[in-house]
Design a protein around this motif. Structure first.
Motif, PDB file in Angstrom:
ATOM      1  N   GLY A 170       0.822  -1.208   0.000  1.00  0.00           N
ATOM      2  CA  GLY A 170       0.000   0.000   0.000  1.00  0.00           C
ATOM      3  C   GLY A 170       0.852   1.253   0.000  1.00  0.00           C
ATOM      4  N   ASP A 171       1.942   1.234   0.758  1.00  0.00           N
ATOM      5  CA  ASP A 171       2.862   2.368   0.787  1.00  0.00           C
ATOM      6  C   ASP A 171       3.537   2.575  -0.567  1.00  0.00           C
ATOM      7  N   VAL A 172       3.878   1.471  -1.218  1.00  0.00           N
ATOM      8  CA  VAL A 172       4.485   1.561  -2.547  1.00  0.00           C
ATOM      9  C   VAL A 172       3.488   2.173  -3.531  1.00  0.00           C
ATOM     10  N   ALA A 173       2.230   1.750  -3.450  1.00  0.00           N
ATOM     11  CA  ALA A 173       1.201   2.293  -4.342  1.00  0.00           C
ATOM     12  C   ALA A 173       0.998   3.788  -4.097  1.00  0.00           C
ATOM     13  N   LYS A 174       0.998   4.208  -2.836  1.00  0.00           N
ATOM     14  CA  LYS A 174       0.852   5.638  -2.525  1.00  0.00           C
ATOM     15  C   LYS A 174       2.028   6.428  -3.080  1.00  0.00           C
ATOM     16  N   GLY A 175       3.215   5.860  -2.976  1.00  0.00           N
ATOM     17  CA  GLY A 175       4.395   6.531  -3.512  1.00  0.00           C
ATOM     18  C   GLY A 175       4.317   6.697  -5.018  1.00  0.00           C
ATOM     19  N   ILE A 176       3.837   5.682  -5.712  1.00  0.00           N
ATOM     20  CA  ILE A 176       3.709   5.759  -7.169  1.00  0.00           C
ATOM     21  C   ILE A 176       2.674   6.811  -7.555  1.00  0.00           C
ATOM     22  N   LYS A 177       1.537   6.841  -6.846  1.00  0.00           N
ATOM     23  CA  LYS A 177       0.500   7.837  -7.129  1.00  0.00           C
ATOM     24  C   LYS A 177       1.028   9.241  -6.890  1.00  0.00           C
ATOM     25  N   SER A 178       1.776   9.422  -5.813  1.00  0.00           N
ATOM     26  CA  SER A 178       2.345  10.738  -5.502  1.00  0.00           C
ATOM     27  C   SER A 178       3.336  11.163  -6.576  1.00  0.00           C
ATOM     28  N   PHE A 179       4.133  10.231  -7.053  1.00  0.00           N
ATOM     29  CA  PHE A 179       5.100  10.517  -8.102  1.00  0.00           C
ATOM     30  C   PHE A 179       4.398  10.935  -9.391  1.00  0.00           C
ATOM     31  N   LYS A 180       3.355  10.200  -9.778  1.00  0.00           N
ATOM     32  CA  LYS A 180       2.608  10.533 -10.991  1.00  0.00           C
ATOM     33  C   LYS A 180       1.950  11.898 -10.865  1.00  0.00           C
ATOM     34  N   LYS A 181       1.415  12.200  -9.686  1.00  0.00           N
ATOM     35  CA  LYS A 181       0.778  13.497  -9.467  1.00  0.00           C
ATOM     36  C   LYS A 181       1.806  14.618  -9.598  1.00  0.00           C
ATOM     37  N   GLY A 182       2.981  14.414  -9.038  1.00  0.00           N
ATOM     38  CA  GLY A 182       4.042  15.407  -9.146  1.00  0.00           C
ATOM     39  C   GLY A 182       4.492  15.612 -10.581  1.00  0.00           C
ATOM     40  N   MET A 183       4.577  14.541 -11.347  1.00  0.00           N
ATOM     41  CA  MET A 183       4.965  14.655 -12.756  1.00  0.00           C
ATOM     42  C   MET A 183       3.899  15.406 -13.539  1.00  0.00           C
ATOM     43  N   ALA A 184       2.624  15.147 -13.251  1.00  0.00           N
ATOM     44  CA  ALA A 184       1.537  15.837 -13.947  1.00  0.00           C
ATOM     45  C   ALA A 184       1.555  17.325 -13.618  1.00  0.00           C
ATOM     46  N   GLU A 185       1.851  17.686 -12.375  1.00  0.00           N
ATOM     47  CA  GLU A 185       1.922  19.096 -11.993  1.00  0.00           C
ATOM     48  C   GLU A 185       3.089  19.783 -12.691  1.00  0.00           C
ATOM     49  N   ASP A 186       4.206  19.075 -12.847  1.00  0.00           N
ATOM     50  CA  ASP A 186       5.349  19.651 -13.554  1.00  0.00           C
ATOM     51  C   ASP A 186       5.015  19.878 -15.024  1.00  0.00           C
ATOM     52  N   ASP A 187       4.291  18.932 -15.639  1.00  0.00           N
ATOM     53  CA  ASP A 187       3.919  19.070 -17.046  1.00  0.00           C
ATOM     54  C   ASP A 187       3.004  20.268 -17.252  1.00  0.00           C
ATOM     55  N   THR A 188       2.050  20.476 -16.346  1.00  0.00           N
ATOM     56  CA  THR A 188       1.142  21.611 -16.505  1.00  0.00           C
ATOM     57  C   THR A 188       1.879  22.927 -16.266  1.00  0.00           C
ATOM     58  N   ALA A 189       2.840  22.935 -15.362  1.00  0.00           N
ATOM     59  CA  ALA A 189       3.624  24.150 -15.121  1.00  0.00           C
ATOM     60  C   ALA A 189       4.489  24.478 -16.336  1.00  0.00           C
ATOM     61  N   ASP A 190       5.085  23.463 -16.948  1.00  0.00           N
ATOM     62  CA  ASP A 190       5.898  23.679 -18.141  1.00  0.00           C
ATOM     63  C   ASP A 190       5.044  24.165 -19.299  1.00  0.00           C
ATOM     64  N   ALA A 191       3.852  23.600 -19.442  1.00  0.00           N
ATOM     65  CA  ALA A 191       2.972  23.982 -20.543  1.00  0.00           C
ATOM     66  C   ALA A 191       2.508  25.420 -20.385  1.00  0.00           C
ATOM     67  N   SER A 192       2.220  25.835 -19.172  1.00  0.00           N
ATOM     68  CA  SER A 192       1.760  27.215 -18.967  1.00  0.00           C
ATOM     69  C   SER A 192       2.895  28.208 -19.214  1.00  0.00           C
ATOM     70  N   GLN A 193       4.123  27.828 -18.932  1.00  0.00           N
ATOM     71  CA  GLN A 193       5.252  28.715 -19.182  1.00  0.00           C
ATOM     72  C   GLN A 193       5.555  28.809 -20.669  1.00  0.00           C
ATOM     73  N   SER A 194       5.376  27.738 -21.409  1.00  0.00           N
ATOM     74  CA  SER A 194       5.691  27.748 -22.836  1.00  0.00           C
ATOM     75  C   SER A 194       4.611  28.442 -23.649  1.00  0.00           C
ATOM     76  N   GLN A 195       3.446  28.700 -23.079  1.00  0.00           N
ATOM     77  CA  GLN A 195       2.371  29.352 -23.804  1.00  0.00           C
ATOM     78  C   GLN A 195       2.354  30.848 -23.548  1.00  0.00           C
ATOM     79  N   SER A 196       3.484  31.411 -23.172  1.00  0.00           N
ATOM     80  CA  SER A 196       3.547  32.842 -22.942  1.00  0.00           C
ATOM     81  C   SER A 196       3.375  33.567 -24.279  1.00  0.00           C
ATOM     82  N   PRO A 197       2.802  34.753 -24.268  1.00  0.00           N
ATOM     83  CA  PRO A 197       2.560  35.464 -25.523  1.00  0.00           C
ATOM     84  C   PRO A 197       3.863  35.814 -26.220  1.00  0.00           C
ATOM     85  N   LYS A 198       3.859  35.649 -27.523  1.00  0.00           N
ATOM     86  CA  LYS A 198       5.042  35.945 -28.325  1.00  0.00           C
ATOM     87  C   LYS A 198       4.759  37.184 -29.148  1.00  0.00           C
ATOM     88  N   THR A 199       5.731  38.060 -29.233  1.00  0.00           N
ATOM     89  CA  THR A 199       5.550  39.275 -30.021  1.00  0.00           C
ATOM     90  C   THR A 199       6.219  39.091 -31.368  1.00  0.00           C
TER      91      THR A 199
END
Length: 79
Positions: A29-58
């Motif tokens: 159960g602890d291993v499963a929680k760790g995997i879920k936490s890792f996936k959640k952290g990776m998803a948050e990093d992906d959304t942060a990267d995507a929001s930074q790359s969509q900055s307006p370009k002039t």
């Protein structure tokens, strides 16, 4: 020489006797929680990267008057 079914079975029984069924399920159960936490952290990093790359370009465009004036000058020089 490989490991036979009986050897694996004996090792599994010894592990269950040493750790007990409750500890093994808690560990899994602890291993499963760790995997879920890792996936959640990776998803948050992906959304942060995507929001930074969509900055307006002039884009620097020249006004239409400037472009037409340059074409006129170029045509007059070519003549």
């Amino acid at each position: 020489m490989g490991i036979s079914f009986w050897q694996i079975l004996i090792i599994a029984v010894i592990v269950i006797l040493l750790f007990g069924r409750g500890k093994i399920s808690d560990l899994m159960g602890d291993v499963a929680k760790g995997i879920k936490s890792f996936k959640k952290g990776m998803a948050e990093d992906d959304t942060a990267d995507a929001s930074q790359s969509q900055s307006p370009k002039t884009i620097d465009h020249k006004p239409a008057d400037t472009v037409s004036a340059q074409k006129t000058e170029d045509q007059s020089k070519a003549s």
